[in-house]
Every structure is written in C-alpha cells, then in structure tokens.
Scaffold this motif. Structure first.
Motif, PDB file in Angstrom:
ATOM      1  N   LEU A  12       0.391  -1.232   0.351  1.00 47.73           N
ATOM      2  CA  LEU A  12      -0.042   0.132  -0.278  1.00 47.73           C
ATOM      3  C   LEU A  12       0.633   1.134   0.250  1.00 47.73           C
ATOM      4  O   LEU A  12       0.427   1.812  -0.635  1.00 47.73           O
ATOM      5  N   ASP A  13       2.214   1.100   0.684  1.00 44.52           N
ATOM      6  CA  ASP A  13       2.842   1.708   0.537  1.00 44.52           C
ATOM      7  C   ASP A  13       2.913   2.486  -0.909  1.00 44.52           C
ATOM      8  O   ASP A  13       3.939   4.016  -1.124  1.00 44.52           O
ATOM      9  N   TYR A  14       3.538   1.352  -1.472  1.00 46.77           N
ATOM     10  CA  TYR A  14       4.234   1.652  -2.745  1.00 46.77           C
ATOM     11  C   TYR A  14       2.909   2.465  -4.045  1.00 46.77           C
ATOM     12  O   TYR A  14       3.879   2.932  -4.400  1.00 46.77           O
ATOM     13  N   ALA A  15       2.185   1.655  -3.559  1.00 46.16           N
ATOM     14  CA  ALA A  15       0.639   2.231  -4.506  1.00 46.16           C
ATOM     15  C   ALA A  15       0.601   3.408  -4.052  1.00 46.16           C
ATOM     16  O   ALA A  15       0.650   4.211  -4.982  1.00 46.16           O
ATOM     17  N   GLN A  16       1.521   4.577  -3.107  1.00 48.95           N
ATOM     18  CA  GLN A  16       0.776   5.343  -2.417  1.00 48.95           C
ATOM     19  C   GLN A  16       2.105   6.816  -3.410  1.00 48.95           C
ATOM     20  O   GLN A  16       2.530   7.210  -4.403  1.00 48.95           O
ATOM     21  N   HIS A  17       3.478   6.143  -3.204  1.00 50.93           N
ATOM     22  CA  HIS A  17       4.616   6.124  -4.200  1.00 50.93           C
ATOM     23  C   HIS A  17       4.423   6.315  -5.246  1.00 50.93           C
ATOM     24  O   HIS A  17       4.489   6.979  -5.812  1.00 50.93           O
ATOM     25  N   TRP A  18       3.371   5.433  -6.085  1.00 51.97           N
ATOM     26  CA  TRP A  18       3.031   5.895  -7.195  1.00 51.97           C
ATOM     27  C   TRP A  18       2.382   6.592  -7.652  1.00 51.97           C
ATOM     28  O   TRP A  18       2.808   7.190  -8.345  1.00 51.97           O
ATOM     29  N   THR A  19       1.156   6.968  -6.940  1.00 51.99           N
ATOM     30  CA  THR A  19      -0.592   7.770  -7.416  1.00 51.99           C
ATOM     31  C   THR A  19       0.433   8.729  -7.337  1.00 51.99           C
ATOM     32  O   THR A  19      -0.227   9.932  -7.189  1.00 51.99           O
ATOM     33  N   THR A  20       1.141   8.892  -5.968  1.00 49.45           N
ATOM     34  CA  THR A  20       1.521  10.354  -5.796  1.00 49.45           C
ATOM     35  C   THR A  20       3.036  11.136  -5.937  1.00 49.45           C
ATOM     36  O   THR A  20       3.542  12.333  -6.019  1.00 49.45           O
ATOM     37  N   ARG A  21       3.631  10.198  -7.433  1.00 46.90           N
ATOM     38  CA  ARG A  21       4.438  10.277  -7.795  1.00 46.90           C
ATOM     39  C   ARG A  21       5.482  10.895  -6.297  1.00 46.90           C
ATOM     40  O   ARG A  21       6.412  11.717  -6.779  1.00 46.90           O
ATOM     41  N   GLY A  22       5.892   9.779  -5.412  1.00 45.63           N
ATOM     42  CA  GLY A  22       7.481   9.824  -4.509  1.00 45.63           C
ATOM     43  C   GLY A  22       6.945  10.703  -3.534  1.00 45.63           C
ATOM     44  O   GLY A  22       7.669  11.620  -3.197  1.00 45.63           O
ATOM     45  N   ALA A  23       5.243  11.694  -3.613  1.00 43.91           N
ATOM     46  CA  ALA A  23       5.464  12.535  -2.736  1.00 43.91           C
ATOM     47  C   ALA A  23       5.772  11.706  -0.882  1.00 43.91           C
ATOM     48  O   ALA A  23       7.090  13.293  -0.865  1.00 43.91           O
ATOM     49  N   VAL A  24       6.275  11.613  -0.590  1.00 44.22           N
ATOM     50  CA  VAL A  24       6.617  10.980   0.499  1.00 44.22           C
ATOM     51  C   VAL A  24       8.432  10.333   0.799  1.00 44.22           C
ATOM     52  O   VAL A  24       9.165  11.265   1.421  1.00 44.22           O
ATOM     53  N   ALA A  25       8.482  10.637  -0.121  1.00 48.39           N
ATOM     54  CA  ALA A  25      10.332  10.152  -0.705  1.00 48.39           C
ATOM     55  C   ALA A  25      10.924  11.301  -0.824  1.00 48.39           C
ATOM     56  O   ALA A  25      11.951  11.939  -0.338  1.00 48.39           O
ATOM     57  N   LYS A  26      10.309  12.352  -1.600  1.00 52.26           N
ATOM     58  CA  LYS A  26      10.488  13.923  -2.196  1.00 52.26           C
ATOM     59  C   LYS A  26      10.725  14.046  -0.080  1.00 52.26           C
ATOM     60  O   LYS A  26      11.807  15.069  -0.259  1.00 52.26           O
ATOM     61  N   ARG A  27       9.469  13.837   0.133  1.00 48.57           N
ATOM     62  CA  ARG A  27       9.443  15.180   1.344  1.00 48.57           C
ATOM     63  C   ARG A  27      10.999  14.607   2.788  1.00 48.57           C
ATOM     64  O   ARG A  27      11.221  15.237   2.741  1.00 48.57           O
ATOM     65  N   VAL A  28      11.015  13.006   2.088  1.00 48.11           N
ATOM     66  CA  VAL A  28      12.157  12.773   3.695  1.00 48.11           C
ATOM     67  C   VAL A  28      13.512  13.593   3.258  1.00 48.11           C
ATOM     68  O   VAL A  28      14.259  13.389   3.866  1.00 48.11           O
ATOM     69  N   ILE A  29      13.197  13.096   1.735  1.00 46.53           N
ATOM     70  CA  ILE A  29      14.894  13.909   0.412  1.00 46.53           C
ATOM     71  C   ILE A  29      15.326  15.856   1.317  1.00 46.53           C
ATOM     72  O   ILE A  29      16.444  15.620   2.001  1.00 46.53           O
ATOM     73  N   ILE A  30      13.861  16.072   1.306  1.00 48.49           N
ATOM     74  CA  ILE A  30      14.045  17.254   1.206  1.00 48.49           C
ATOM     75  C   ILE A  30      14.340  17.866   3.020  1.00 48.49           C
ATOM     76  O   ILE A  30      15.383  18.511   2.680  1.00 48.49           O
ATOM     77  N   GLU A  31      14.073  17.059   3.622  1.00 52.25           N
ATOM     78  CA  GLU A  31      14.460  16.833   4.678  1.00 52.25           C
ATOM     79  C   GLU A  31      15.940  17.068   5.723  1.00 52.25           C
ATOM     80  O   GLU A  31      16.682  17.609   5.982  1.00 52.25           O
ATOM     81  N   ALA A  32      16.460  15.274   4.368  1.00 51.35           N
ATOM     82  CA  ALA A  32      18.023  15.600   4.692  1.00 51.35           C
ATOM     83  C   ALA A  32      18.819  16.529   3.794  1.00 51.35           C
ATOM     84  O   ALA A  32      19.359  17.021   4.595  1.00 51.35           O
ATOM     85  N   PHE A  33      17.961  16.773   3.113  1.00 49.84           N
ATOM     86  CA  PHE A  33      18.989  17.995   2.792  1.00 49.84           C
ATOM     87  C   PHE A  33      19.234  19.554   3.897  1.00 49.84           C
ATOM     88  O   PHE A  33      20.254  19.808   4.169  1.00 49.84           O
ATOM     89  N   GLU A  34      18.066  19.858   4.070  1.00 50.75           N
ATOM     90  CA  GLU A  34      17.450  21.442   5.565  1.00 50.75           C
ATOM     91  C   GLU A  34      18.567  20.277   6.636  1.00 50.75           C
ATOM     92  O   GLU A  34      19.063  21.405   6.874  1.00 50.75           O
ATOM     93  N   ALA A  35      18.608  18.926   6.702  1.00 51.90           N
ATOM     94  CA  ALA A  35      19.556  18.711   8.598  1.00 51.90           C
ATOM     95  C   ALA A  35      20.812  18.120   7.869  1.00 51.90           C
ATOM     96  O   ALA A  35      21.532  19.251   8.349  1.00 51.90           O
ATOM     97  N   VAL A  36      21.545  18.436   6.928  1.00 47.57           N
ATOM     98  CA  VAL A  36      23.183  18.754   6.118  1.00 47.57           C
ATOM     99  C   VAL A  36      23.324  20.022   6.204  1.00 47.57           C
ATOM    100  O   VAL A  36      24.177  20.201   6.722  1.00 47.57           O
ATOM    101  N   LEU A  37      21.982  20.739   5.564  1.00 45.97           N
ATOM    102  CA  LEU A  37      22.652  22.492   5.678  1.00 45.97           C
ATOM    103  C   LEU A  37      22.038  22.699   7.294  1.00 45.97           C
ATOM    104  O   LEU A  37      23.460  24.025   7.510  1.00 45.97           O
ATOM    105  N   GLU A  38      21.389  22.495   7.512  1.00 46.66           N
ATOM    106  CA  GLU A  38      21.106  22.935   9.275  1.00 46.66           C
ATOM    107  C   GLU A  38      22.860  22.481   9.907  1.00 46.66           C
ATOM    108  O   GLU A  38      22.906  23.799  11.411  1.00 46.66           O
ATOM    109  N   THR A  39      23.111  21.297  10.147  1.00 48.12           N
ATOM    110  CA  THR A  39      24.030  20.488  10.990  1.00 48.12           C
ATOM    111  C   THR A  39      25.354  21.789  10.586  1.00 48.12           C
ATOM    112  O   THR A  39      26.421  22.240  11.023  1.00 48.12           O
TER     113      THR A  39
END
Length: 400
Positions: A365-392
């Motif tokens: 079901l998580d993969y189904a959401q991944h496909w139908t939302t065009r990776g919305a959750v993965a995008k958010r996690v990666i953006i948060e990783a960018f923010e964490a690296v730059l804040e640190t």
C-alpha cells in the motif's frame, strides 16, 4: 497473477514512466534463487571471481581482469542479441523457466553482478560456490558500514587465497581500515579524478594495450560526469540496456568503438529513453533549501540527463525519485554534498553523485501511494535530509 499486469514492456510511455519494471514484482525467493543459480553456474570451474557493479565502470573492470588473465572470449553476434527489456528484470517471462535455462559459464574469470545494496550477498555466494583457493576481486562497490559485509567477507577470506577491492567512491575511514585489517587489498581512487576502471588499470600487474586505456578514460568521462567524449554515453547506455556478460565481451573485443549492430540497438532504445526523460523533466520542480536551489522530480528515467536539464533550469542539486523507491542525487560545482544527504537516508556515494532509498515502505500500500502520488513521501524525506545537512554545517570546510 496475470503476467501482463506486471509486465511493462508494451505499456504506453505515460504509464511506464511511473511504475517499476517487472523485476521489482518478483518475490524475493524467486529472485534469490535465480541469482544463486546464476552465481553457481558462473563460478563452476572459475579461478577468479569478480563481484562488480553492473554499470559501465564496474563492467569495464571485469573486461580488464579477463584480459589480464587471458580468459576465453565469447563475443556475441547481432543475431544473438537478447531482445528482453532490461528494465523488466532478468530472463524470460517465466522466472522459474529462466532458472532452468542457466548453463555453466565457459569463463575462468567469473562475473557476479552486484549493487551497493546487495554486495554482501554476492560475497557470500563466492564463499559458498567458489572453489577453495579462488582469487576474488570486488569492483566499484562501497559498503556504508563494515558490519554490513563483516560476516560474508570473513567467510570469503576462508575460501579465497586473496581478495582485492578496487573502488573510487567516498569511503568512511573506519570502514576502509576494517576491510584492510580483515586481509583485503583495498585500493580506493580519488573520486574526483578516477573511476574504478582507472584504479583497476593501474593496480593490475599487466601491460594493457591502448584499447583498454581508452576504455578506462571514456568510462571515466561518463562516470565522473565530465561529458567531454560522446562515446561515453554509448558505453553507459549499452551497459544499462544489455546483459552484463554481453557488455563485457563486446567492449573487450571492440573497445569504445562499438560495432554497428550495437549502435543500431542504441538508436532504437534511445527513442524510448528520451520519451521517459521528457516525462520526468515535465514533472520537475525547483525548491529553495537554505541558499541552494534543489530540483526534484519523479520517474523511471535516465537520471543524469534529467539532472542536467534541472541544472540548466537553475538547480544547484537535483533529486530523481524512482518508482522502485530509490532516488538519485546529483550535484554541481555549487553543491558537492550529495553523499552527505544520501548518508542520512540509507545511502551514499560521491560529493556530486549519490543514491539512497528512504526507509518508508512497509507494505504494497505504501508503494501504491508512492506511485500514485509520484513519490510525494520520498521527496519530503529527501528534502528534510537536505535541510538537516545544511542546518548542521551550512558552510563545510574543505576537510569536511
């Protein structure tokens, strides 16, 4: 399940762009059995085993090793070309049938294709199926932590006479030290200057002719994203689309000047490649993170070309989230911290090129959401990783 539901070979581009290939849907036990049988067949009677990333860089190392050890050549002819879609996974439409069709390899230098996520499994297969006293080479692969490969490497060293490891990725100092202390001859090249083929070329005690020096140079051109030699795109595309064993034999025979039948094959496949690239570019958006502009998109595509397009739109770094759940991160001269971002999300790589797979998929079901939302959750996690690296560490020193 109807095979047609998971086969993407005949899908329209619009659909093919947003879902994974057939290989993604194979059960792990079927996939593992297929890979184990292939490894056993490859290692039967082999004196040398090569565990290598199945991209142009890793496979160039296999070609160098087969040349250095004067291995038999099995050069394919145009009529032998496998028409299977490499994105759809291994073998025929019936994976179990493919298992039965695997035959022992004629090579004394055995190839075991691997990825950064399953290198330990390939090491374990050499330990299990390789003859006592075999020599093993590991090429173009980098474990994020030593414990990921510790047990498998220990078992391999009990079977093998020697283990050499050639790479050019960013190695953690503690991981590199542990691998060397275990008894491995580890050679890591400068990731800004060399590809792994360069490392193998200078490390092997063999007088290679100019054809192989050129192969390493052109492979480097793509792997380091220099893009000064148009032939490097041919190598990268051919390695991606064809069977790894075929690629090794073709470049060993022809070098970087691929034969006409391969050029025809590439021309045909690039029509679809460009269509998938266009789809991913069309979905791209730019985000401002700290003082950097980050381009982000989703799709089954060739990530380097898509990243280049986002760079031209003003991105300092680019993220391409794939339908299978992984993501590629590409940098520029302005942003050289891709490996730091990926390191926060189960990944790693180079300052300007890295990969990762967010740990966000608990069920289909998580993969189904991944496909139908065009990776919305993965995008958010990666953006948060960018923010964490730059804040640190917003402005890292040269040592960092």
């Amino acid at each position: 399940m109807d095979d047609a539901l998971i086969s993407s070979r005949d899908l329209p581009i619009a659909r093919k762009s947003v879902i994974p290939g057939t290989g993604f849907f194979l059960p792990d036990d079927v996939d593992d059995e297929l890979e184990a049988k292939a490894a056993q067949a490859a290692l039967e009677g082999a004196d040398i085993a090569v565990v290598a990333d199945a991209d142009a860089d890793g496979l160039a190392c296999v070609a160098l090793l087969r040349e250095a050890y004067d291995d038999v050549q099995v050069v394919p002819e145009p009529d032998d070309e496998d028409e299977a879609d490499s994105d759809d996974g291994p073998g025929t439409d019936d994976p179990l049938e493919a298992i039965d069709e695997i035959e022992p390899s004629p090579h004394r230098v055995a190839l075991l294709p691997a990825s950064p996520h399953d290198v330990e499994e390939s090491l374990d297969r050499v330990a299990e199926y390789g003859r006592p006293g075999i020599d093993c080479y590991v090429c173009d692969l980098c474990p994020d932590r030593y414990e990921y490969v510790e047990e498998e490497l220990e078992a391999l060293l009990e079977t093998a006479d020697s283990v050499s490891w050639y790479d050019h990725h960013q190695w953690d100092e503690d991981v590199a030290a542990a691998v060397r202390e275990a008894g491995v001859d580890l050679v890591v090249g400068d990731s800004e200057e060399e590809c792994t083929a360069d490392v193998a070329l200078r490390s092997l005690e063999y007088d290679f002719d100019e054809r192989f020096e050129t192969l390493a140079a052109v492979t480097r051109d793509h792997d380091l994203w220099l893009r000064e030699d148009p032939r490097s795109d041919d190598l990268a595309d051919y390695a991606y689309w064809t069977d790894p064993a075929e690629y090794v034999e073709v470049v060993r025979e022809y070098g970087v000047d691929l034969p006409e039948w391969v050029q025809d094959f590439l021309t045909e496949r690039r029509v679809e490649k460009q269509a998938l690239i266009d789809r991913a570019i069309g979905r791209s958006e730019l985000r401002e993170i700290g003082e950097y502009t980050v381009g982000i998109t989703y799709g089954r595509c060739s990530q380097n070309e898509v990243a280049e397009a986002m760079r031209e739109q003003g991105a300092d770094a680019s993220v391409i989230v794939k339908p299978a759940g992984s993501a590629s991160i590409r940098g520029t001269d302005a942003f050289q911290r891709c490996h730091e971002v990926a390191g926060r999300i189960n990944g790693g790589g180079h300052p300007k090129a890295a990969g990762c797979k967010p740990d966000i998929y608990d069920d289909m079901l998580d993969y189904a959401q991944h496909w139908t939302t065009r990776g919305a959750v993965a995008k958010r996690v990666i953006i948060e990783a960018f923010e964490a690296v730059l804040e640190t560490d917003p402005e890292p020193t040269a040592d960092a």
